[in-house]
Write a protein that holds these residues in place. Structure first.
Motif, PDB file in Angstrom:
ATOM      1  N   LEU A  99       0.811  -1.217   0.000  1.00 61.72           N
ATOM      2  CA  LEU A  99       0.000   0.000   0.000  1.00 61.72           C
ATOM      3  C   LEU A  99       0.847   1.272   0.000  1.00 61.72           C
ATOM      4  N   ASN A 114      -1.701   4.027  -4.358  1.00 57.84           N
ATOM      5  CA  ASN A 114      -2.062   4.515  -3.018  1.00 57.84           C
ATOM      6  C   ASN A 114      -1.001   5.427  -2.433  1.00 57.84           C
ATOM      7  N   TRP A 124       0.475   5.152   0.418  1.00 57.05           N
ATOM      8  CA  TRP A 124       0.054   5.440   1.801  1.00 57.05           C
ATOM      9  C   TRP A 124       1.205   5.225   2.773  1.00 57.05           C
TER      10      TRP A 124
END
Length: 62
Positions: free
Chosen positions: A49, A54, A56
């Motif tokens: 991720l 993303n 993130w």
């Protein structure tokens, strides 16, 4: 409830509506159940991720 797309264009979209209404009623996903028995490779999840699209941070992923 606003889904962001038209749920009347395809008959299969009723599944999406029912799924999201379940969340509204407080039902979580299966993987959120502490008794699910899923052994997560947390480092692999954080790594995956952190990549595009993303991108993130660990904090956001957690």
């Amino acid at each position: 409830m606003n889904f962001g797309w038209n749920l009347t264009e395809a008959a299969s979209e009723i599944d999406t509506a029912i799924h999201e209404i379940g969340h509204t009623l407080g039902f979580p996903h299966e993987h959120q159940n502490p008794n699910s028995g899923i052994a997560w490779d947390e480092e692999a999840v954080y790594h995956s991720l952190a990549q595009p699209p993303n991108s993130w941070s660990r904090e956001v992923t957690f």
